[in-house]
Design a protein around this motif. Structure first.
Motif, short mmCIF file in Angstrom:
data_model
loop_
_atom_site.label_atom_id
_atom_site.label_comp_id
_atom_site.label_asym_id
_atom_site.label_seq_id
_atom_site.Cartn_x
_atom_site.Cartn_y
_atom_site.Cartn_z
N PRO A 96 -12.87 -14.77 26.69
CA PRO A 96 -13.58 -15.06 26.83
C PRO A 96 -15.53 -14.67 26.69
O PRO A 96 -15.42 -13.30 27.53
N ALA A 97 -15.65 -14.88 25.51
CA ALA A 97 -16.71 -14.27 25.19
C ALA A 97 -18.00 -14.10 26.72
O ALA A 97 -18.85 -12.75 26.73
N GLU A 98 -18.01 -14.59 27.80
CA GLU A 98 -18.99 -14.97 28.83
C GLU A 98 -18.31 -13.52 29.97
O GLU A 98 -18.58 -12.53 30.35
N LEU A 99 -17.04 -13.56 29.43
CA LEU A 99 -15.81 -12.57 30.23
C LEU A 99 -16.17 -10.97 29.64
O LEU A 99 -17.26 -10.30 31.04
N SER A 132 -20.44 -2.70 33.99
CA SER A 132 -19.79 -1.48 33.73
C SER A 132 -21.02 -0.55 32.66
O SER A 132 -21.04 0.58 32.76
N GLY A 133 -21.83 -0.64 31.78
CA GLY A 133 -22.13 0.02 31.76
C GLY A 133 -21.91 0.29 30.57
O GLY A 133 -23.03 1.30 29.65
N VAL A 134 -20.87 -0.06 30.41
CA VAL A 134 -20.00 0.50 28.73
C VAL A 134 -21.12 -0.54 27.32
O VAL A 134 -21.49 -1.26 27.12
N PRO A 135 -20.56 0.93 26.01
CA PRO A 135 -21.43 0.30 24.91
C PRO A 135 -20.67 -1.21 24.78
O PRO A 135 -21.69 -1.39 23.78
N GLY A 136 -20.16 -1.29 24.51
CA GLY A 136 -18.85 -2.22 24.01
C GLY A 136 -16.96 -2.61 24.41
O GLY A 136 -16.69 -1.54 25.24
N PHE A 137 -16.65 -3.03 23.33
CA PHE A 137 -14.82 -3.16 23.66
C PHE A 137 -14.23 -3.24 22.73
O PHE A 137 -15.13 -3.41 21.22
N HIS A 171 -12.21 4.81 20.81
CA HIS A 171 -12.51 5.26 22.07
C HIS A 171 -13.24 6.48 22.11
O HIS A 171 -14.72 6.27 22.96
N VAL A 172 -13.02 7.23 21.74
CA VAL A 172 -13.64 8.85 22.82
C VAL A 172 -14.83 8.91 22.18
O VAL A 172 -15.25 9.17 22.71
N ALA A 173 -14.74 8.57 20.60
CA ALA A 173 -16.27 8.74 19.62
C ALA A 173 -17.24 8.33 20.49
O ALA A 173 -18.67 8.23 20.78
N SER A 174 -17.11 6.93 20.47
CA SER A 174 -18.08 5.80 21.04
C SER A 174 -18.50 5.28 22.70
O SER A 174 -19.29 4.91 23.22
N GLY A 175 -17.13 5.90 23.44
CA GLY A 175 -17.23 5.79 24.38
C GLY A 175 -16.62 3.75 25.15
O GLY A 175 -17.04 2.87 25.91
#
Length: 397
Positions: free
Chosen positions: A119-122, A130-135, A154-158
């Motif tokens: 879900p988008a809200e999750l 977490s402060g990550v830039p996305g998934f 993943h390695v390039a973007s975090g």
């Protein structure tokens, strides 16, 4: 006094249960289909130690067929049978808990087979926490495939790789060096709190290493799991003063509940080595519970029939080492938690019977039939160890 050992071959099913059609698994048969594939490939399976204990005979009780290449019909060395799951689904936690006397009488939450799955809200809440830039990912997937598909990005973007399966689970994968192992654990702890309203059983941290599209998962996996809703066999043994040793992912599956000591291993054979050491160490009244996870995560989910067959041969060849360490009064059961037929479509678990193969110095070989609950295993071990009976199950010996 006596000791008990549970050797769980993760995902080693013996054929579809009567209700398997509800799960899309009518006709699934992990053991039978591997044996058939091996025979057709000109390399029939040879598992003399498991066959002598009653493996093929247990499979015959479960599905009415003899696995190809297995000819023993009598003179077995164990008390053998099969069991059907009372819990709904075909989830790791459900299978383990039911073996330990606590069937799951509620429905887990599951994430849909859509993209995105979560879900988008999750995911928004997890990103904020977490402060990550996305998934990346956000779908049903095989773990090994998805890390190779998205590892470079993943390695390039975090951005974190997130995915799910037929289990009630959210899996989060990250590079141990580029992202950081401790940071991954912290994200999974946050995710575990966030998935609670969705009735999800586990969040799994899936660390990996490697580079340039060639990545390998490491042994630093960690499961954040809901605790069993009632006391299990593990609690009964620990409360009675016996040591409970959880080898592999057992402690994670039971959320540490009822565990005295945790022993880890990088793969099946490392866990077997650890089991041999534990068998030398544990005393009367103890329960040692090992999950041999490679059958499931390395071969079942990856639909690697050859690898699954090879792993079974490897396990069978080493069984005499363990049997030689048994003492008078010891009781061992070889079992599973569900199926994961490597010849079946998709990459999820399959709803199947599990083996119940009891052996030890005092066990009288005989056929035990087909149980209606995995809890018969736990109740049998509770009776053997002389601890209070479990709420569910019938002692078989």
């Amino acid at each position: 006094m006596s000791r008990a050992f549970i050797l769980l071959l993760d995902s080693f099913g013996l054929g579809a249960t009567p209700d398997a059609a509800k799960y899309g698994d009518a006709g699934a048969n992990t053991f039978g289909h591997i044996a058939g594939w091996a025979a057709r490939s000109g390399q029939p399976m040879r598992l003399p130690n498991l066959e002598r204990l009653g493996l093929a005979a247990a499979a015959h009780l479960a599905c009415g067929e003899w696995a190809e290449g297995f000819s023993r019909r009598d003179g077995f060395g164990g008390a053998y049978g099969a069991a059907r799951e009372r819990s709904t689904g075909k989830d790791t936690q459900s299978g383990h808990w039911e073996i330990a006397g606590v069937p799951v009488d509620f429905d887990w939450g599951y994430f849909p087979r859509t993209t995105p799955s979560f879900p988008a809200e999750l995911t928004a809440a997890l990103q904020a926490a977490s402060g990550v830039p996305g998934f990346l990912g956000d779908c049903h997937a095989s773990g090994t495939e998805i890390i190779n598909r998205f590892g470079d990005e993943h390695v390039a973007s975090g951005k974190l790789i997130i995915y799910t399966s037929g289990d009630s689970v959210m899996q989060i994968a990250a590079h141990e060096q580029a992202f950081g192992l401790q940071r991954l654990y912290e994200v999974c702890e946050a995710a575990f709190k966030l998935v609670a309203p969705y009735n999800i059983g586990r969040v799994i941290a899936r660390p990996f290493t490697g580079a340039n599209g060639n990545y390998t998962r490491t042994s630093n996996r960690h499961d954040y799991a809901v605790a069993p809703p009632a006391p299990t066999l593990l609690d009964h043994v620990k409360n009675a003063g016996g040591e409970v040793v959880g080898l592999g992912k057992i402690s994670d599956i039971f959320a540490g509940q009822g565990i005295s000591r945790v022993v880890k291993g990088v793969d099946n054979m490392a866990l077997f080595d650890a089991l041999l050491k534990v068998a030398d160490e544990v005393g009367d009244g103890s329960l040692s519970f090992v999950n041999f996870v490679d059958f499931d995560q390395a071969f079942g989910h990856r639909r690697n029939v050859q690898g699954y067959s090879d792993a079974l041969h490897e396990m069978d060849a080493r069984l005499p080492e363990f049997i030689a360490k048994l003492r008078p009064g010891d009781l061992v059961v070889i079992t599973a938690d569900h199926g994961c037929d490597p010849t079946w479509p998709g990459s999820d678990h399959t709803r199947e019977h599990i083996p119940m193969i009891f052996f030890g110095p005092g066990v009288v070989p005989r056929a035990l039939g087909v149980s209606d609950s995995f809890s018969d295993i736990g109740q049998t071990l509770a009776a053997h160890l002389g601890v209070p009976p479990l709420a569910h199950g019938t002692s078989l010996l």
